[in-house]
Design an enzyme around this catalytic site. Structure first.
Site, PDB file in Angstrom:
ATOM      1  N   ARG A  94      46.754  30.995  35.401  1.00 12.48           N
ATOM      2  CA  ARG A  94      46.108  31.781  36.466  1.00 12.48           C
ATOM      3  C   ARG A  94      44.789  32.396  35.987  1.00 12.48           C
ATOM      4  O   ARG A  94      44.703  32.938  34.890  1.00 12.48           O
ATOM      5  CB  ARG A  94      47.050  32.896  36.923  1.00 12.48           C
ATOM      6  CG  ARG A  94      46.441  33.839  37.939  1.00 12.48           C
ATOM      7  CD  ARG A  94      47.434  34.863  38.406  1.00 12.48           C
ATOM      8  NE  ARG A  94      47.856  35.736  37.346  1.00 12.48           N
ATOM      9  CZ  ARG A  94      47.200  36.829  36.949  1.00 12.48           C
ATOM     10  NH1 ARG A  94      46.045  37.162  37.532  1.00 12.48           N
ATOM     11  NH2 ARG A  94      47.667  37.583  35.991  1.00 12.48           N
ATOM     12  N   ARG A 133      42.560  32.677  29.874  1.00  9.08           N
ATOM     13  CA  ARG A 133      43.560  33.529  29.230  1.00  9.08           C
ATOM     14  C   ARG A 133      44.508  32.758  28.312  1.00  9.08           C
ATOM     15  O   ARG A 133      44.911  33.245  27.264  1.00  9.08           O
ATOM     16  CB  ARG A 133      44.354  34.222  30.334  1.00  9.08           C
ATOM     17  CG  ARG A 133      45.085  35.410  29.882  1.00  9.08           C
ATOM     18  CD  ARG A 133      45.629  36.157  31.069  1.00  9.08           C
ATOM     19  NE  ARG A 133      44.640  37.047  31.635  1.00  9.08           N
ATOM     20  CZ  ARG A 133      44.847  37.772  32.723  1.00  9.08           C
ATOM     21  NH1 ARG A 133      45.984  37.668  33.375  1.00  9.08           N
ATOM     22  NH2 ARG A 133      43.928  38.569  33.175  1.00  9.08           N
ATOM     23  N   GLU A 152      35.486  39.063  34.198  1.00 10.60           N
ATOM     24  CA  GLU A 152      36.673  38.829  33.357  1.00 10.60           C
ATOM     25  C   GLU A 152      36.671  37.380  32.901  1.00 10.60           C
ATOM     26  O   GLU A 152      35.878  36.566  33.376  1.00 10.60           O
ATOM     27  CB  GLU A 152      37.959  39.168  34.135  1.00 10.60           C
ATOM     28  CG  GLU A 152      38.141  40.666  34.331  1.00 10.60           C
ATOM     29  CD  GLU A 152      39.411  41.035  35.070  1.00 10.60           C
ATOM     30  OE1 GLU A 152      40.175  40.133  35.456  1.00 10.60           O
ATOM     31  OE2 GLU A 152      39.626  42.245  35.258  1.00 10.60           O
ATOM     32  N   HIS A 184      53.181  38.019  30.917  1.00 15.12           N
ATOM     33  CA  HIS A 184      52.417  38.788  31.904  1.00 15.12           C
ATOM     34  C   HIS A 184      52.626  38.285  33.330  1.00 15.12           C
ATOM     35  O   HIS A 184      52.790  39.088  34.238  1.00 15.12           O
ATOM     36  CB  HIS A 184      50.945  38.686  31.513  1.00 15.12           C
ATOM     37  CG  HIS A 184      50.015  39.512  32.342  1.00 15.12           C
ATOM     38  ND1 HIS A 184      50.135  40.880  32.446  1.00 15.12           N
ATOM     39  CD2 HIS A 184      48.942  39.162  33.109  1.00 15.12           C
ATOM     40  CE1 HIS A 184      49.174  41.338  33.245  1.00 15.12           C
ATOM     41  NE2 HIS A 184      48.455  40.317  33.666  1.00 15.12           N
TER      42      HIS A 184
HETATM   43  C1  SIN Z   1      44.021  42.572  33.249  1.00 18.71           C
HETATM   44  O1  SIN Z   1      43.553  43.636  33.660  1.00 18.71           O
HETATM   45  O2  SIN Z   1      43.669  42.055  32.199  1.00 18.71           O
HETATM   46  C2  SIN Z   1      45.070  41.889  34.050  1.00 18.71           C
HETATM   47  C3  SIN Z   1      44.484  41.347  35.270  1.00 18.71           C
HETATM   48  C4  SIN Z   1      45.247  40.141  35.713  1.00 18.71           C
HETATM   49  O3  SIN Z   1      46.351  39.897  35.226  1.00 18.71           O
HETATM   50  O4  SIN Z   1      44.718  39.395  36.515  1.00 18.71           O
END
Ligand code: SIN
Length: 523
Positions: A388, A292, A125, A353
């Protein structure tokens, strides 16, 4: 503790919240203490069950806690606390083992693991230098963790007497904390029938999650109204980093926000403007896998240049069978909406989020108020800094939930207060014009969201100062409590955002220098 039929009025440890942090804290504390676990909705209603992406952990052969810590610190834009991050990353693999011991079935490598490699499939990710995200059911990781921990809690709650006793009450919210001489001695709880009960506890653990309901667009469930953070603030606990609210870059655009996991970009999906041009390579060398905050801001900037219309998530290169196998929940939602994402791009927009800020805690979950502990999203442990790292939140809940549960049980053993149950502090909700929840959410979204300026924040502060929560509704006693929490927290967030005059991480001021230009983003 009183019998199981009537509502208990005392416990050694009171835990509020039933996501990964609350369930872990309750299970850990119940090894040595009597625990009462309460939750506002049903046990599985919180944000944990919605988590798609996974849980990060340095478990791969080419990974290490030090590398995981480096990525965490870098994403946090220099504002993480190094010791908290070290603990998170070093204790992470054991916390994951403990979830596995509770029965969490993480997805395994399809073709068997290579020698020296764990049997689990590891995903990538944004801002992770290694593939280190464990997932379950493809994109249903939180649901699987919730299921396994709930089963463990139900088993523990069948133990009848003495330490190890764990009582659970659903549809019970925290109205306020009980205080004597600056020490927290439990909480005043509100049932969905409107009944209030004061529960005396030697130690109280808040694990009430975040407050995505502050904003018009959020990936959070309806229960995420920040009640624990607001109650802690009213009791005098220190809050920190409230200006740092994380906006996820890719929620499905439309009336119902639905998260499209970052893991989709980890599998190769790209973001395009409405004319089909990729814009992230010009913003950051990591492009779609940049941290992010960088991706969310770039999406917001592009949306500004196209009159607010959503950008497009193009996952077509991943292929239909892989999309269905790896992301079954997202695939099902999109198909219900008539979107075949193996052939066409998905319209996406940022949405609130995760709150990096919250109740300031030490490494064992202790807050600045004796007798009060916090874990999970409502806590500000210092592991996230200003932004985060993806999939560190479930990990934080597991690691620091256990620490808080352990410390709370120990504190309860040393509780020697034998006085009457004190009264909670009272805040004055009167005065000003009543707001609707929607008005507050629109105000926060447009004036204190992803892109901020000093003058707009000032205007928001003035408007919020003149507002009060709506009068209690006898048909739904939780609404007034939630509105009070949201108004308290909106004011605090806006004040902290006004005070931080430079841009850092998720707090981005358009009136300070160094805003990246997105004018020439075509490539
Ligand atoms: C996601 O699946 O993109 C969210 C995971 C997260 O907020 O760490």
């Amino acid at each position: 503790m009183t019998g199981t039929d009537s509502f208990p009025t005392a416990a050694q440890v009171l835990v509020v919240g039933s996501g990964i942090a609350g369930l872990t804290a309750a299970l850990r504390a119940s090894r040595t203490a009597e625990v009462l676990l309460v939750t506002k909705g049903a046990l599985a209603d919180g944000a944990t069950a919605c988590a798609q992406g996974g849980i990060a952990g340095a478990v791969g052969p080419e990974d290490s806690p030090a590398l995981h810590a480096r990525d965490t610190m870098e994403a946090g834009a220099g504002l993480c606390e190094a010791e908290a991050v070290r603990l998170l990353c070093e204790e992470g693999p054991a916390a994951i083992d403990s979830l596995i011991a509770h029965g969490v079935a993480f997805d395994r490598e399809r073709s068997g693991a290579a020698p020296g490699h764990p049997p689990y499939a590891l995903g990538l990710e944004g801002a992770h230098g290694r593939a280190r995200i464990l997932h379950a059911g493809g994109d249903a990781t939180g649901g699987e963790i919730q299921r396994a921990l709930l089963r463990a809690v139900v088993q523990a709650s069948r133990t009848l007497d003495g330490p190890g006793r764990l009582l659970v009450r659903e549809r019970t919210a925290l109205a306020d904390l009980l205080l004597r001489s600056g020490r927290v001695l439990g909480g005043e709880l509100l049932g969905d029938d409107g009944r209030r009960t004061r529960v005396r506890a030697g130690a109280t653990v808040l694990a009430t999650g975040g407050a995505g309901q502050l904003f018009a667009h959020t990936t959070n469930p309806a229960v995420a109204t920040g009640d624990g953070i607001a109650a802690a603030w009213r009791a005098g606990a220190e809050l920190e980093d409230l200006e740092f609210y994380q906006f996820h870059p890719t929620a499905l655009a439309g009336p119902e926000s639905f998260l499209i996991s970052e893991a989709v970009r980890g599998e190769g999906a790209v973001l395009r403007d409405e004319r089909g041009r990729r814009f992230l390579p010009a913003v950051d060398p990591r492009a779609e896998l940049a941290p992010r905050d960088v991706v969310a801001r770039a999406v917001a900037e592009v949306m500004r240049t196209q009159s607010g219309r959503p950008v497009l998530l193009d996952a077509t290169a991943i292929g239909r069978s892989r999309l269905r196998e790896r992301f079954p929940s997202i695939d099902a939602v999109l198909r219900r909406q008539g979107i075949d994402w193996s052939r066409t791009s998905v319209p996406v927009t940022p949405a609130a989020h995760y709150w990096m800020g919250g109740i300031r805690t030490a490494l064992d979950g202790a807050t600045t108020l004796p007798g009060l502990f916090a874990a999970g999203e409502c806590a500000r442990t210092g592991v996230h800094g200003a932004n985060r790292l993806a999939s560190n939140s479930l990990l934080e809940g597991a690691v620091f939930g256990a620490r808080a549960g352990e410390a709370a049980a120990a504190a309860a053993r040393h509780d020697d207060d034998s006085g009457d149950v004190p009264r909670p502090p009272r805040s004055d909700p009167s005065g000003g014009t009543a707001f609707t929840r929607g008005e507050l959410q629109d105000l926060m979204w447009s004036r204190a969201g992803l892109l901020r300026t000093g003058s707009v924040l000032e205007a928001a502060a003035r408007e919020l100062a003149d507002r009060r929560a709506a009068a209690p509704d006898s048909r739904d006693p939780f609404t007034a409590l939630e509105d009070r929490s949201l108004l308290d927290l909106a004011r605090l967030l806006v004040d902290r955002a006004r005070a931080r005059t430079v841009s850092v991480g998720a707090h981005h001021r358009l009136d300070t220098p160094a805003v990246p230009s997105l004018e020439d983003h075509a490539c």
